[in-house]
Design an enzyme around this catalytic site. Structure first.
Site, short mmCIF file in Angstrom:
data_model
loop_
_atom_site.label_atom_id
_atom_site.label_comp_id
_atom_site.label_asym_id
_atom_site.label_seq_id
_atom_site.Cartn_x
_atom_site.Cartn_y
_atom_site.Cartn_z
N VAL A 1 48.06 32.16 18.22
CA VAL A 1 49.42 32.09 17.67
C VAL A 1 49.44 32.70 16.28
CG1 VAL A 1 51.33 30.57 17.01
CG2 VAL A 1 49.82 29.90 18.87
N ILE B 1 47.76 34.82 10.78
CA ILE B 1 48.27 33.75 9.91
C ILE B 1 47.40 32.50 10.11
CG2 ILE B 1 50.26 32.31 9.30
CD1 ILE B 1 52.07 34.39 10.61
N GLY C 1 52.96 51.65 19.57
CA GLY C 1 51.84 50.84 20.06
C GLY C 1 52.02 49.36 19.80
N GLU D 1 53.67 46.14 24.53
CA GLU D 1 52.80 46.43 25.68
C GLU D 1 53.52 47.44 26.58
OE1 GLU D 1 50.00 44.44 25.80
OE2 GLU D 1 50.69 43.25 24.11
N ASP E 1 56.00 35.09 25.82
CA ASP E 1 54.92 35.09 24.84
C ASP E 1 55.22 34.06 23.74
OD1 ASP E 1 52.52 36.68 23.59
OD2 ASP E 1 54.03 36.62 22.00
N LYS F 1 53.44 30.36 22.67
CA LYS F 1 53.01 30.08 21.28
C LYS F 1 53.66 28.82 20.73
CE LYS F 1 51.92 34.92 20.33
NZ LYS F 1 52.49 36.22 19.93
N GLY G 1 47.77 42.66 16.05
CA GLY G 1 46.97 43.76 15.52
C GLY G 1 45.50 43.42 15.52
#
Ligand code: HSE
Length: 408
Positions: free
Chosen positions: A127, A131, A182, A185, A196, A200, A297
């Site tokens: 998640v 962070i 990029g 997806e 998604d 999370k 990333g």
């Protein structure tokens, strides 16, 4: 020296292998021992990679090697990640994952298995990417009580929403841009339809309560129907549209859901742009705490994985709160129909008089929206249940162009 294995040599797995290589001293200091990647498991070969000689294809090599203390699972998806994680935990190896789908669907059983085998199953990277959110809740806020979380938990959709607002471009154009860069997806459906973010917020709610919700109880709404007219309306209301995952303890259960919302400008979440993620955590004693950073990333996510590797190897995970989750009992998550929200509504195909008369009749007090364009009617409802809102919407004249909840 601690030997580890990485399962899945993609963007995040590749980042983990190179970070372990490049930051040996710092990792050794934190983990309490040097860390070395002995195996990389993937279906593919990587002849040009500097790590080509460590790539293997048989998972049993890892499971049967007593030197392997820890497995990093960065392959994504439920199968075979579930089977590999189960085997590793049963073999007494710590498992560290970035796989939010697996954690949301099978986290409770994997954490229990880890506990039974005296090892860790950790998921900081699942998640909010880089962070430091989950460990912060499980350590710094462990003696407090997390009562609510509102989060921008998907970078792809936040990028799309930022571009629709700032570039005045359509959803499809912004999605194509995100794919070109990029961020999204190839198949972006889990991002844009909210699955998604659903996984999370389920994980965050479980970290806060110790109970993981059944995904069927967690409402998730797509953001793919949003238009530039919605971005404009949000701006006129002094805010911005954001895809928000919400968790809240309430007197009659917890509410957990995901949907696009108009976030008022006074809320810092309205100013989180591009691929950034953020979460606003309301704790009983501490009050509001805001987390902000890169939600996706290679290196941010790999960095979060490595922080878990260190916590597993140095044993500090044992003192973190909520080490295991239970599956939530029936009724723990409130029915979405009973959640209360305020809603912005835009209607076309009927006169303003007709729409506003009907709105007053079905919703009671409604507020006007500044600068309503010609040809449509707009209003904001007061706080009412989702059941009342959807009944009200279905009895309006004309066509409901948009109905967006407001984050209060
Ligand atoms: N597709 C996810 C996102 C990746 O855009 O946020 C990080 O979980």
């Amino acid at each position: 020296m601690k030997e580890i294995a990485v399962i899945g040599f993609g963007v995040v797995g590749g980042g983990v292998v190179s970070l372990v290589d490049e930051n040996q001293e710092r990792i050794a200091q934190t983990a309490g021992d040097a860390v070395h990647v002995k195996y990389i498991l993937d279906l593919r070969d990587f002849p040009d990679s500097p790590y080509a000689d460590r790539v293997i294809h048989d998972v049993d090599t890892i499971m049967n090697d007593p030197e392997i203390a820890l497995v990093v699972e960065t392959m994504g998806g439920v199968h075979p990640a579930l089977e590999f994680s189960t085997a590793a935990l049963k073999a007494g190896k710590h498992v560290i994952t970035s796989n939010k789908e697996l954690v949301a669907k099978h986290g409770a059983e994997l954490m229990r298995l880890a506990d039974e085998n005296g090892v860790a199953y950790l998921y900081e990277a699942s998640v909010g990417g880089g962070i430091p959110l989950i460990r912060s809740i499980r350590t710094s806020l462990a003696t407090d009580r997390v009562d609510a979380i509102n989060g921008i938990l998907n970078g792809t959709t936040n990028y799309i929403l930022t571009r629709m607002r700032d570039g005045g471009i359509s959803f499809d154009e912004a999605l194509a841009e995100a794919q070109e860069l990029g961020y999204a997806e190839k198949d972006p459906s889990a991002d844009i339809h909210g699955f998604d973010a659903q996984r999370k917020i389920m994980i965050l709610a479980a970290v806060a309560t110790g109970y993981i919700a059944d995904e069927n109880d967690v409402y998730a709404e797509t953001m793919s129907k949003l238009t530039t007219a919605d971005m404009d309306a949000a701006k006129r209301l002094g805010g911005a549209v954001r895809l928000i995952g919400s968790f809240k303890r309430e007197a009659d259960g917890v509410s957990v859901f995901v949907c696009p919302r108009i976030v008022p400008g006074k809320n810092p979440l309205a100013h989180v742009d591009d691929v950034y993620n953020a979460a606003s955590v309301a704790a009983a004693l501490t009050g509001d705490v805001m987390y902000y950073g890169r939600g996706a990333g290679r290196y941010p996510t790999a960095g979060a994985v490595i922080s878990d590797v260190a916590a597993a190897l140095n044993g500090s995970y044992r003192t973190e709160s909520v080490r295991t989750w239970e599956n939530s009992p029936a009724g723990f998550v409130k029915k979405f129909a009973d959640s209360k929200n305020r809603m912005y509504v835009r209607v076309s195909g009927a006169s303003v008089q007709e729409v506003m008369d009907a709105a007053h009749l079905v919703f009671g007090d409604v507020a006007a929206v500044p600068g309503t364009p010609a040809g449509v009617s707009e209003f904001v409802t007061s706080l009412m249940t989702e059941r009342q809102l959807s009944e009200g919407l279905s009895s309006l004249p004309g066509k409901v162009e948009s109905a967006l909840r407001i984050l209060d």
